[in-house]
Design a protein around this motif. Structure first.
Motif, PDB file in Angstrom:
ATOM      1  N   ASN A 144      50.958 -24.041   2.041  1.00 13.82           N
ATOM      2  CA  ASN A 144      51.103 -22.585   2.109  1.00 13.82           C
ATOM      3  C   ASN A 144      52.106 -22.135   3.166  1.00 13.82           C
ATOM      4  OD1 ASN A 144      49.137 -22.298   0.128  1.00 13.82           O
ATOM      5  ND2 ASN A 144      47.476 -22.238   1.610  1.00 13.82           N
ATOM      6  N   LYS A 145      52.717 -23.125   3.823  1.00 15.54           N
ATOM      7  CA  LYS A 145      53.732 -22.878   4.855  1.00 15.54           C
ATOM      8  C   LYS A 145      53.171 -22.163   6.078  1.00 15.54           C
ATOM      9  CE  LYS A 145      57.566 -22.885   1.559  1.00 15.54           C
ATOM     10  NZ  LYS A 145      57.672 -24.336   1.659  1.00 15.54           N
ATOM     11  N   PHE A 146      51.823 -22.187   6.223  1.00 21.72           N
ATOM     12  CA  PHE A 146      51.231 -21.639   7.445  1.00 21.72           C
ATOM     13  C   PHE A 146      51.557 -22.528   8.642  1.00 21.72           C
ATOM     14  CE2 PHE A 146      47.454 -19.081   5.494  1.00 21.72           C
ATOM     15  CZ  PHE A 146      48.386 -18.265   4.881  1.00 21.72           C
ATOM     16  N   ILE A 147      51.772 -23.812   8.335  1.00 19.53           N
ATOM     17  CA  ILE A 147      51.908 -24.768   9.425  1.00 19.53           C
ATOM     18  C   ILE A 147      53.231 -24.601  10.175  1.00 19.53           C
ATOM     19  CG2 ILE A 147      53.050 -26.767   8.353  1.00 19.53           C
ATOM     20  CD1 ILE A 147      50.488 -28.332   9.405  1.00 19.53           C
ATOM     21  N   ILE A 148      54.154 -23.804   9.620  1.00 21.65           N
ATOM     22  CA  ILE A 148      55.414 -23.565  10.319  1.00 21.65           C
ATOM     23  C   ILE A 148      55.334 -22.296  11.166  1.00 21.65           C
ATOM     24  CG2 ILE A 148      56.759 -24.753   8.541  1.00 21.65           C
ATOM     25  CD1 ILE A 148      57.591 -22.030   7.461  1.00 21.65           C
ATOM     26  N   ASP A 149      54.207 -21.631  11.112  1.00 21.64           N
ATOM     27  CA  ASP A 149      53.997 -20.422  11.914  1.00 21.64           C
ATOM     28  C   ASP A 149      52.656 -20.581  12.628  1.00 21.64           C
ATOM     29  OD1 ASP A 149      53.181 -17.850  12.818  1.00 21.64           O
ATOM     30  OD2 ASP A 149      54.568 -16.905  11.417  1.00 21.64           O
TER      31      ASP A 149
ATOM     32  N   VAL B 183      24.622 -38.933   1.506  1.00 26.18           N
ATOM     33  CA  VAL B 183      24.887 -37.525   1.801  1.00 26.18           C
ATOM     34  C   VAL B 183      26.358 -37.249   1.511  1.00 26.18           C
ATOM     35  CG1 VAL B 183      24.935 -35.743   3.584  1.00 26.18           C
ATOM     36  CG2 VAL B 183      23.112 -37.462   3.575  1.00 26.18           C
ATOM     37  N   LEU B 184      26.610 -36.202   0.756  1.00 33.80           N
ATOM     38  CA  LEU B 184      27.992 -35.787   0.479  1.00 33.80           C
ATOM     39  C   LEU B 184      28.372 -34.684   1.452  1.00 33.80           C
ATOM     40  CD1 LEU B 184      29.638 -35.228  -2.970  1.00 33.80           C
ATOM     41  CD2 LEU B 184      30.061 -33.631  -1.109  1.00 33.80           C
ATOM     42  N   ILE B 185      29.382 -34.941   2.267  1.00 33.48           N
ATOM     43  CA  ILE B 185      29.915 -33.941   3.184  1.00 33.48           C
ATOM     44  C   ILE B 185      31.130 -33.297   2.531  1.00 33.48           C
ATOM     45  CG2 ILE B 185      30.952 -33.542   5.450  1.00 33.48           C
ATOM     46  CD1 ILE B 185      28.059 -34.321   5.677  1.00 33.48           C
ATOM     47  N   PRO B 186      31.107 -31.974   2.326  1.00 35.99           N
ATOM     48  CA  PRO B 186      32.227 -31.338   1.627  1.00 35.99           C
ATOM     49  C   PRO B 186      33.345 -30.922   2.585  1.00 35.99           C
ATOM     50  CG  PRO B 186      30.516 -29.724   2.011  1.00 35.99           C
ATOM     51  CD  PRO B 186      30.015 -31.027   2.607  1.00 35.99           C
ATOM     52  N   ARG B 187      34.579 -31.112   2.172  1.00 39.92           N
ATOM     53  CA  ARG B 187      35.687 -30.537   2.931  1.00 39.92           C
ATOM     54  C   ARG B 187      35.707 -29.046   2.604  1.00 39.92           C
ATOM     55  NH1 ARG B 187      40.361 -29.009   1.256  1.00 39.92           N
ATOM     56  NH2 ARG B 187      40.362 -30.319  -0.603  1.00 39.92           N
ATOM     57  N   THR B 188      35.341 -28.231   3.560  1.00 42.33           N
ATOM     58  CA  THR B 188      35.193 -26.795   3.313  1.00 42.33           C
ATOM     59  C   THR B 188      36.519 -26.069   3.510  1.00 42.33           C
ATOM     60  OG1 THR B 188      34.398 -26.671   5.584  1.00 42.33           O
ATOM     61  CG2 THR B 188      32.748 -26.661   3.868  1.00 42.33           C
ATOM     62  N   LEU B 189      36.873 -25.282   2.517  1.00 39.65           N
ATOM     63  CA  LEU B 189      38.070 -24.440   2.557  1.00 39.65           C
ATOM     64  C   LEU B 189      39.319 -25.246   2.885  1.00 39.65           C
ATOM     65  CD1 LEU B 189      36.491 -21.211   4.118  1.00 39.65           C
ATOM     66  CD2 LEU B 189      36.714 -21.865   1.711  1.00 39.65           C
ATOM     67  N   SER B 190      40.213 -24.742   3.737  1.00 39.81           N
ATOM     68  CA  SER B 190      41.541 -25.339   3.892  1.00 39.81           C
ATOM     69  C   SER B 190      41.553 -26.472   4.909  1.00 39.81           C
ATOM     70  CB  SER B 190      42.547 -24.267   4.324  1.00 39.81           C
ATOM     71  OG  SER B 190      42.570 -23.189   3.418  1.00 39.81           O
ATOM     72  N   ASP B 191      42.413 -27.482   4.653  1.00 38.13           N
ATOM     73  CA  ASP B 191      42.720 -28.486   5.661  1.00 38.13           C
ATOM     74  C   ASP B 191      44.193 -28.330   6.045  1.00 38.13           C
ATOM     75  OD1 ASP B 191      44.062 -29.437   3.466  1.00 38.13           O
ATOM     76  OD2 ASP B 191      43.083 -31.396   3.416  1.00 38.13           O
ATOM     77  N   ASP B 192      44.704 -29.198   6.926  1.00 38.97           N
ATOM     78  CA  ASP B 192      46.089 -29.045   7.375  1.00 38.97           C
ATOM     79  C   ASP B 192      47.078 -29.260   6.239  1.00 38.97           C
ATOM     80  OD1 ASP B 192      45.532 -31.725   7.124  1.00 38.97           O
ATOM     81  OD2 ASP B 192      46.433 -32.325   9.027  1.00 38.97           O
ATOM     82  N   PHE B 193      46.688 -30.059   5.227  1.00 33.83           N
ATOM     83  CA  PHE B 193      47.577 -30.270   4.083  1.00 33.83           C
ATOM     84  C   PHE B 193      47.778 -28.963   3.310  1.00 33.83           C
ATOM     85  CE2 PHE B 193      48.297 -31.526  -0.388  1.00 33.83           C
ATOM     86  CZ  PHE B 193      49.467 -32.261  -0.224  1.00 33.83           C
ATOM     87  N   GLU B 194      46.687 -28.198   3.126  1.00 33.73           N
ATOM     88  CA  GLU B 194      46.810 -26.919   2.420  1.00 33.73           C
ATOM     89  C   GLU B 194      47.566 -25.901   3.268  1.00 33.73           C
ATOM     90  OE1 GLU B 194      43.080 -25.555   0.948  1.00 33.73           O
ATOM     91  OE2 GLU B 194      42.744 -27.333  -0.284  1.00 33.73           O
ATOM     92  N   PHE B 195      47.351 -25.926   4.584  1.00 27.35           N
ATOM     93  CA  PHE B 195      48.157 -25.056   5.450  1.00 27.35           C
ATOM     94  C   PHE B 195      49.640 -25.404   5.317  1.00 27.35           C
ATOM     95  CE2 PHE B 195      44.238 -24.664   8.306  1.00 27.35           C
ATOM     96  CZ  PHE B 195      43.921 -23.414   7.779  1.00 27.35           C
TER      97      PHE B 195
END
Length: 680
Positions: free
Chosen positions: A538-543, A523-535
């Motif tokens: 995108n510099k979301f992780i600083i806010d 079974v392939l489980i997909p990483r859906t949309l954003s993870d903390d690396f993408e945040f």
């Protein structure tokens, strides 16, 4: 030198050697002094001359007695050499005895520890852990190509049979043939091709030739006269109608844009689309057996207008970003059951895959209110979506403890993917006491890219990592998350040969649901949309507010598609204070209802079991068939328009007066069949 036992042994050996050295030096010094001594006092009376010999004979006797006594003492007295030998031998025997005893007890302690370890390993093996797999060097690759499940194939067949039993009419119109080029002629051809490949009979007819009970397809009829609209109005509810494009927005040649037929019927309103040149893909909603969130490169023939629903309806498709991400929501179909009418922005696809045709067939069944049985996506019909949160334990491995504490406090089941070499460096962390709410998979043994190793290296590295983790956490390792999501078909073969149940990696099939790969073995489980690396990128992780809002928004988007959100975190990123606090706020805000919060392995296991269940009809009676070799328990069926099964089931449990009925299945045995008219 970090081992206290080794330090003590070395110290004791040093003392022993020093003792021997001192003894030898003392002997040498004594020997020299004894040899160099030239005079010793005998302790005898000096009897010289005849006088003393004649008149003092008692002194002579005393000398003889003293000398005899001295000789007797000398015979009893131990020589210095002998003393040294005895002393040295005693010390040596003591040291030997001490080391022997110390090594004996250490050996015994090690034997006892090994016995306990062997007993523990035997128990783990009896529990199905530490299973050795056979390496096959000839199986060089495994395929990432999706394997269609038996469930999907059976439901596709059921939808095709529904359409084949309907009176399908493809409406043709000369005015649109002349004025609505190229859309109308192309749409007619696409529908004809669709009917042909799905072996569906149909007839061609104008609007005036429609009869009650027909299922009419109105493809790209942009031009409709007033008389045609009146005719259609009179047929609402009597003829099932499926419109594509913008039906009747223009009445005829030279006429201005006006109200469409659907707006006049109070169903859908069209307005000019200012972004008509922006083409975005189609995303399916997980209803009627469709794959939740499945993205398709399927674009409308005509998107001159934006759409607004004037009343509530049922939707199976919407617009999405190219990677499935959220866009300004725009539905691409809507069905109004009371009027037996549907509107689609899409016509059949020119080069479709199986899912595209399935969607059109599902819209036909939904429009005609045909009886249809689907297996709930996430075990229970109450769950609109599933949610699985996971943590890759990389740098700052020890941060795993605070995540376990957080998820345990919030009663959130979670999955942890452990780098086993780092795990072995942290023996103080307790994992096996958390098996009830946590799952532990492997993130490989060394976190090196799997692309850098050959098949044999990958197989045995994964095996060792699997063994280390299973021995530590005392539960089976079912899943693997490749480092950096870098994996090819060679690495996939190593995973399959190691007996893993699922792989958690990138969303290569573009959906919000698992898929079957490697001929259905994995079974392939997909990483859906954003993870903390993408945040982080995108510099979301600083806010914290931006990150929190983004996480909530993505979950809502996936829930609306009836999909599963697999959120991936990393110790070195999500473990930072601001990010961790934001994640804490997010898990506390998760919906209490409508969301199946589960371990990734549990979702994977259910999806594989579900894939082997099919709905088939025997003499018109619906049956549930489990083709798998495992019992499946406690799941639900969603029965659409159950009154359609009243005759087949003689008004038993599957029939109902509602448009939708939930039917619980307590247990479906392996390789067995069950009549849905008599479900348990």
């Amino acid at each position: 030198m970090g081992n206290p036992r080794e330090f003590f042994n070395i110290l004791l050996l040093s003392v022993s050697l020093a003792t021997v050295l001192i003894t030898l030096v003392s002997f040498i010094v004594f020997k020299l002094r004894y040899t160099m001594s030239t005079k010793q006092k005998s302790g005898l009376h000096q009897l010289e001359g005849s006088f003393f010999k004649r008149f003092a004979p008692h002194l002579k006797k005393e000398n003889e007695l003293f000398q005899a006594s001295h000789e007797a003492k000398e015979r009893k007295r131990m020589s210095p050499q002998k003393k040294l030998i005895i002393t040295f031998s005693s010390i040596t025997i003591f040291i030997f005895a001490f080391f022997s005893a110390e090594n004996y007890f250490s050996f015994r302690k090690k034997i006892i520890a090994n016995q306990k370890s062997a007993e523990r390993i035997r128990e783990l093996v009896q529990d199905g852990l530490l299973q050795k797999k056979q390496f096959n060097p000839l199986m060089e690759k495994a395929s990432f190509e999706e394997t269609l499940s038996l469930r999907f194939k059976s439901q596709l067949s059921n939808l095709q049979n529904i359409a084949r039993n309907e009176k399908i009419v493809l409406v043709v119109d000369r005015q649109n043939q002349n004025l609505n080029k190229p859309n109308y002629p192309k749409a007619i051809k696409l529908w004809k091709d669709f009917f042909k490949r799905n072996q569906i009979s149909y007839r061609l007819s104008g609007i005036s030739g429609l009869r009650d009970g027909d299922v009419a397809i109105f493809a790209q009829l942009r031009y409709l006269s007033d008389s045609q609209k009146r005719r259609l109005t009179s047929k609402l509810g009597k003829v099932s109608m499926i419109f594509t494009g913008f039906a009747g927005v223009i009445e005829g040649p030279g006429k201005k844009l006006g109200q469409s037929f659907l707006e006049e019927a109070g169903l859908v309103r069209f307005s000019k689309n200012q972004n008509a040149q922006t083409y975005l893909p189609t995303q399916f909603v997980g209803e009627m057996g469709l794959i939740p969130g499945q993205n398709s490169s399927w674009y409308p023939l005509d998107q001159s207008f934006k759409t607004q629903a004037l009343k509530e309806g049922l939707t199976l498709a919407r617009t999405s970003g190219h990677n499935g991400e959220q866009v300004e929501e725009s539905f691409r179909d809507i069905t109004f059951p009371e009027q037996n009418t549907s509107w689609l922005l899409l016509d059949p696809k020119d080069k479709p895959d199986t899912y595209d045709d399935y969607y059109i067939l599902a819209k036909i069944a939904q429009t005609t209110q045909a009886g249809f049985i689907e297996i709930a996506n996430w075990k229970k019909a109450q769950y609109k979506a599933a949610f699985g949160i996971s943590l890759d334990t990389e740098d700052h491995f020890d941060r795993v403890e605070k995540f376990m504490d957080l998820f345990e406090d919030q009663e959130i089941e979670a999955s942890f993917y452990l780098v086993s070499d780092l795990m072995n460096e942290h023996p103080h962390i307790e994992f096996n006491s958390k098996n009830d709410i946590f799952e532990f998979g492997t993130h490989t043994n060394d976190h090196l890219s799997m692309l850098s190793k050959n098949l044999k290296e990958q197989f045995y590295d994964l095996e060792q990592s699997r063994f280390d983790i299973e021995a530590r956490v005392e539960s089976r390792v079912e899943g693997i998350r490749p480092p950096k999501e870098e994996i090819d078909e060679v690495g996939l073969s190593a995973i399959v040969q190691n007996g893993f149940s699922y792989i958690f990696e990138s969303n290569r099939h573009q959906r919000f649901a698992p898929s079957l790969i490697a001929n259905g073995e994995l079974v392939l489980i997909p990483r859906t949309l954003s993870d903390d690396f993408e945040f982080h990128q995108n510099k979301f992780i600083i806010d914290k507010d931006k990150m929190l809002n983004a996480m909530k928004s993505e979950l809502d988007w996936i829930m609306e598609a009836r999909g599963a959100h697999f959120l991936s975190l990393h110790t070195q990123i999500a473990g930072e204070e601001l990010a961790f606090n934001t994640i804490e706020r997010f898990v506390k805000s998760l919906p209490g209802k409508g969301l199946w919060k589960a371990k990734t392995g549990d979702i994977s296991s259910w999806w594989k079991s579900r894939s082997k269940i099919k709905v088939e009809f025997k003499s018109g009676v619906p049956h549930l068939v489990n083709t798998g070799n495992k019992v499946v328990k406690n799941f639900e069926l969603i029965v659409h328009n159950p009154t359609q099964f009243s005759k087949a089931c003689e008004n038993r449990r599957i029939s109902s007066g509602n448009d939708r009925m939930i039917n619980e299945v307590v247990e479906l045995k392996a390789n067995s069949s069950m009549s849905l008219c008599e479900t348990n």
